[in-house]
Write a protein that holds these residues in place. Sequence first.
Motif, PDB file in Angstrom:
ATOM      1  N   GLY A  20       0.819  -1.211   0.000  1.00 46.93           N
ATOM      2  CA  GLY A  20       0.000   0.000   0.000  1.00 46.93           C
ATOM      3  C   GLY A  20       0.847   1.252   0.000  1.00 46.93           C
ATOM      4  O   GLY A  20       1.947   1.293  -0.555  1.00 46.93           O
ATOM      5  N   VAL A  21       0.330   2.280   0.656  1.00 44.45           N
ATOM      6  CA  VAL A  21       0.954   3.606   0.656  1.00 44.45           C
ATOM      7  C   VAL A  21       1.398   3.952   2.069  1.00 44.45           C
ATOM      8  O   VAL A  21       0.617   3.847   3.022  1.00 44.45           O
ATOM      9  N   LEU A  22       2.658   4.355   2.220  1.00 44.91           N
ATOM     10  CA  LEU A  22       3.172   4.892   3.473  1.00 44.91           C
ATOM     11  C   LEU A  22       3.145   6.414   3.352  1.00 44.91           C
ATOM     12  O   LEU A  22       3.879   6.996   2.551  1.00 44.91           O
ATOM     13  N   PHE A  23       2.294   7.048   4.128  1.00 40.85           N
ATOM     14  CA  PHE A  23       2.090   8.503   4.066  1.00 40.85           C
ATOM     15  C   PHE A  23       2.774   9.124   5.283  1.00 40.85           C
ATOM     16  O   PHE A  23       2.361   8.889   6.422  1.00 40.85           O
ATOM     17  N   ILE A  24       3.839   9.912   5.062  1.00 34.09           N
ATOM     18  CA  ILE A  24       4.606  10.522   6.149  1.00 34.09           C
ATOM     19  C   ILE A  24       4.240  11.994   6.222  1.00 34.09           C
ATOM     20  O   ILE A  24       4.664  12.796   5.390  1.00 34.09           O
ATOM     21  N   ASP A  25       3.439  12.347   7.204  1.00 33.09           N
ATOM     22  CA  ASP A  25       3.016  13.735   7.355  1.00 33.09           C
ATOM     23  C   ASP A  25       4.094  14.525   8.086  1.00 33.09           C
ATOM     24  O   ASP A  25       4.800  13.990   8.953  1.00 33.09           O
ATOM     25  N   GLU A  26       4.229  15.780   7.735  1.00 35.61           N
ATOM     26  CA  GLU A  26       5.250  16.665   8.310  1.00 35.61           C
ATOM     27  C   GLU A  26       6.628  15.999   8.237  1.00 35.61           C
ATOM     28  O   GLU A  26       7.385  15.955   9.208  1.00 35.61           O
ATOM     29  N   ALA A  27       6.943  15.494   7.049  1.00 30.80           N
ATOM     30  CA  ALA A  27       8.196  14.757   6.867  1.00 30.80           C
ATOM     31  C   ALA A  27       9.414  15.618   7.165  1.00 30.80           C
ATOM     32  O   ALA A  27      10.471  15.110   7.558  1.00 30.80           O
ATOM     33  N   TYR A  28       9.293  16.924   6.992  1.00 30.76           N
ATOM     34  CA  TYR A  28      10.431  17.820   7.252  1.00 30.76           C
ATOM     35  C   TYR A  28      10.898  17.744   8.697  1.00 30.76           C
ATOM     36  O   TYR A  28      12.043  18.080   9.017  1.00 30.76           O
TER      37      TYR A  28
END
Length: 811
Positions: free
Chosen positions: A654-662
């Motif tokens: 599936g999809v790994l969604f990394i929020d606020e990756a910064y």
Amino acid sequence: MAQGTVQVTHTGTSRWRRRTGEYPSLAAALEAAADGDVLTVAPGTYRENLVLQRAVTLRGPEGSPGSVRIAPVDGVPLTVRASAVVQDLHVEGQDAAAPAVLVEEGTPELRDVRVVTRSAAGIEVRGNARPTVRRCAVDNPAGIGIAVLDGAGGVFEECEVVAAGQAGVAVRGGAHPRLERCRVHHTSGSGLSATGENSALEAVGCEIYEVRGSGVHITGRATAHLTDCDVHRTTADGVTLDTDAVLTLADCRIHDIPENAVDLRSRSVLTLTRTTVRQFGRNGLSVWDPGTRVDANQCEIFDSTGDYPAVWVSDGATAVLDSCRVHDVPDALFVLDRGSRADVVDTDLSQVRNTAVSVSDGATAQLDDCRIRDAATGAWFRDHGSGGTLSNCTVDGTQTGVIVTKGADPTVERCTIDSPAEAGVYVSAGGRGSFLNCRVTGSGGYGFHVIDGSRTTLRKCRTERCARGGYEFADSGADAAAGASPLVEDCTSDESAGLREPAAREAAVQTASHSPGLLGGVPGQRVEPEPPAPVAEPEQPARSSKDVLGELDALVGLESVKREVRALTDMIEVGRRRQQAGLKAASVKRHLVFTGSPGTGKTTVARLYGEILASLGVLDKGHLVEVSRVDLVGEHIGSTAIRTQEAFEKARGGVLFIDEAYALSPEDAGRDFGKEAIDTLVKLMEDHRDAVVVIVAGYTAEMERFLSVNPGVASRFSRTITFSDYGPEDLLRIVEQQADEHEYRLAPGAAEGLRKYFTVLPKGPAFGNGRTARQTFEAMVERHASRVAQLPEPSTDDLTLLYAEDLPELL
């Protein structure tokens, strides 16, 4: 006033040095004086630039304050470079590029000096200087009142900044002054300001008021400690912390603030002890961003003048309230966004017009031994991923005690809900939740009301004197999924109709009491004979890419995003067909960067993108796993790689969604473990390039920095998709969708009112785009309820129509 003479009392050991001399100018007197001499200045105006380089005493005549004016045409009127004493002088400056009083070296003492100037600073302390400044006043409408810079220190006692064109007191460059019983007011900038690493400010018994900026502004790794101080009547926030700032407030009072009483973000840390916060127009405490934390002990937050939550925790921040009181507010505590957390212990939340505790968007709240009373809703866990624990709490005098909706899953144990006007506990829209050893008494509706096939667990719960019944489980319908039913064990009631049985198909529900309570057990629930094992039904086929793209097209706004996703989808689809035809297919990198403000639909589009890739056969499942820094970065060496690998495995197919990756790559990373997460992720993306699609997301500027700092990461992403902010028309459409979903309608004029409202609504850092639209709709519903509740027999139109007057007020 003409210039007078200067009398020098020589204190040397020789006979000549013991004499008293008269000098025609200050410069001449200073030239003749030696360490320990006293220079008494006759009344007059002296157009000289004084430089004190010896440990002398320079003073005006006793009993004539203000009679000696040091007022040169330009430059610095008074420079101190020695451990001198200066008292009873009036200093005037006119040079916008220079301070009026400059202290550069030594440990001088300034007493009863009044500075009236239009200079860069009224009093400036630099370098190794450590002055003691007592009962001095600064009136400088053109610049800073008092500036302490470049490692300097000093003590300021009973001083007053009467006016300042910038900050009242500014500390930077590693300086560290102490203020005692000072007053700072009528400033155009902040009252107290400290910025920069190693800069520190200590204030005791001070008052900051009538300030156009923030009362106290600490930023850029600076620290401050305020004790027994008052901050009030500011134009901006009362206290602002930003960028790794650290502040302690003890026994302070913050009040009469039109904006946030206290606002902190960007990894700042605030500790409040025995501090009161009252009469604030927005949030009492506003806490933002991962790593930002507030610890409040024995504090009181009350008497809000606006329509905002008293305590707001979002974007991954943490708040701890211990032995506090929050009362007379619209909402007490709002915790929202994944990674955000509130820990509340032995705290009173009362006189709350709307919701005492609201948990949403994947946040967590932990309440222990707390008391909630006189609120419309005690605690509301709103949506999927939101949860936490209520333990040993009492909820008294609410409309509804606890609400759980849309997949939220809290644990409520050993809690008592007394005298709710409606349900004690209300679970709907697929909410979950576990209620253990809880008691509902004196409800005007049901004790526990569970509908919509919610999978709630009730164990050893008790209801007493509930007007409509102790337990109500609404039929979830013939199409309900197996297991989508409440689980009820050892629950009791004081009435024979205490437990309404769920639908017949809910045979898997454990029945009620195995042992009677004091007032008798709940009647046994009818159990259907065990049905034969069902024939396995084929799995529902995944939606086609056309269906998913149709849902994408139905989203409000996002036109450029839709074009980008369609173009990418077309490339993948054509590549797949070329391969089937035996032709070479262009290599398409499927990993993406999403940039834009919060609430612009990034998570929703990521979910749909995963479904599209699954429908095209690119991914096995297409599910979405959302993580942030807190899920990937451990506290010890080696733990970060393990966490990152676990998140990657969950997203496999599936999809790994990394929020606020910064946040994985802060500007001053140092020994930060975020780099380990990035390195692990890059290797996993390379080793398992077809197993997982990775999407990194965050604010536009921060993501640009993130990609530039980590070229190894940037090379693995095919494109960046920018999510623009919604305009007023888009926000209006979101409200219209919300109204339709909840069976409300917009009355004539309401749409135009919303359009104007969203046009003039401030678009500051707290603006949440789609979230703001949803919050506006919720506010309209609450105001509508307050209006309609007064009608004796409301019509259907009364119950469904939202008017422009239901819009929240703009501050």
